[in-house]
Design an enzyme around this catalytic site. Sequence first.
Site, short mmCIF file in Angstrom:
data_model
loop_
_atom_site.label_atom_id
_atom_site.label_comp_id
_atom_site.label_asym_id
_atom_site.label_seq_id
_atom_site.Cartn_x
_atom_site.Cartn_y
_atom_site.Cartn_z
CG HIS B 36 0.35 -13.46 -12.70
ND1 HIS B 36 0.51 -12.61 -11.64
CD2 HIS B 36 -0.81 -14.12 -12.49
CE1 HIS B 36 -0.52 -12.76 -10.81
NE2 HIS B 36 -1.33 -13.66 -11.30
CE LYS B 97 -5.70 0.03 -8.11
NZ LYS B 97 -6.13 0.87 -9.22
S1 SF4 Z 1 -4.80 5.25 -5.25
FE1 SF4 Z 1 -4.19 5.98 -7.29
S2 SF4 Z 1 -2.02 5.54 -7.46
FE2 SF4 Z 1 -2.82 4.34 -5.76
S3 SF4 Z 1 -3.39 2.34 -6.64
FE3 SF4 Z 1 -5.21 3.63 -6.74
S4 SF4 Z 1 -5.14 4.57 -8.77
FE4 SF4 Z 1 -3.09 3.78 -8.34
#
Ligand code: SF4
Lengths: 279, 173
Positions: B36, B97
């Site tokens: 970015h 996320k």
């Molecule tokens: S599952 Fe755990 S290690 Fe994988 S992206 Fe999510 S927080 Fe990070």
Amino acid sequence: MREISLDEVTRIVKESLIKINYELDNSLVTMLKKAKDKEKSELSKSILDDILTNQELARQGNSPLCQDTGVAVVFAEIGQDVYYNGPLDEAINRGVRQAYDEGYLRKSVVKHPFDRQNTQDNTPAILHTKVIPGDKLILKIASKGAGSENMSKVVMLTPNAGIEGVKKLVLDTVFDAGGRPCPPIIVGIGIGGNFEKSALIAKEAILRDLNDESSDPIIRNLERELYDEINRLGVGPMGVGGETTCLAVKINTYPMHIASLPVAINIQCHSARHIEVTL
Amino acid sequence: MIHLKTPIDVSRLKELTVGDKVLISGTIYTARDQAHMRLIEDENPAFDLEGSVIYYVGPTPARPGQVIGSSGPTSAYRMDSLATPLMKRGVKIMIGKGNRSEAFRKSMVENNAIYMIATGGAGALLSSKIKSSKVLMYEDLGTEAIYELVVDEFPCFVAYDLHGNQIFKGGTS
Ligand code: SF4
């Protein structure tokens, strides 16, 4: 004196790290299946379904469970009657290097806080050692991702905060983290010791067997209450709302100063990758 | 189930509301923190930002015979303060996320863009939707380089929509 071969240590570290990054623990899978059945909305069900399908695919060996294959964390409990023909930490780091290379795992360690140059082999591992009686070497090996680690914290409460103060801190921490640590999570809590000890026992708490409970009745009760109250927060899978925010709460304690109540909260995502091996 | 093809037709973004499951097909581009920072300064990027989809991911290395390694989303909030200049240059969908800041959400609506989430920790599943992959820019960044990915029905959920709604329960911005 018993000699433990350093080549054996390297091999165990390497094989363990590769295994945990491709095969999710079976009791965790069972818990995730139960969580999926409990969800009411299509959305949260579908997220848990993705997580379950993901672990089936990863098990086939073509792709690790998660792209964040983490930093290698190793707790070495070293029997005082064991002899090594060389440096133990180097043998462990050699295992890490080989695992991240041969296991096609992501190298996520940078050398310096500001120039951020990658060490290119995922070393050094975060190594914690403890001397124990006997002639065994116990290795607790984990790959810890940053998403959940970044949502963890240490707070120095004062003793009069009591159980209620600890509960509020844990609930606020989990709620404020929301979807970022990839819920459903496992919450490791360290209460007592001092500043650094609380963090260490919180990390050890997330390495405990998923189904065990504290042997201390007050703490066991707190684990159960927090489990219920965290799930009532409604954060849900990936934070989109739902019945399951946490799969387990594990609390470890340690004696502390009369004036202190240190509390560390270490958050572990659903991709809980760790294993214990005794040599 | 809603299907979207790249480049993104902006007029379709208004139809989307939080919680909708969207399957994206076409070409998308990866970028994390470091990419970015460079992209913002880059006047001649190797792809057209107009109508583009940016996926916040740093994959594991591909095993022999595989298109790409594990490829799930990384936390989006780290890109909050870096996203606006790219939206101004045409980025229409960002996939990551977790919660983002209120300032990001406002800027996103002003710039007619959408934030979607993919299931975190489902990197093996998500990589099976990626049909081809190549490093396009900033190869020296390794896993943080910009990859051009061709995806087929890549599954996402609308997290912030253009009507001001957001999906998350909990999470401070
Ligand atoms: S599952 Fe755990 S290690 Fe994988 S992206 Fe999510 S927080 Fe990070």
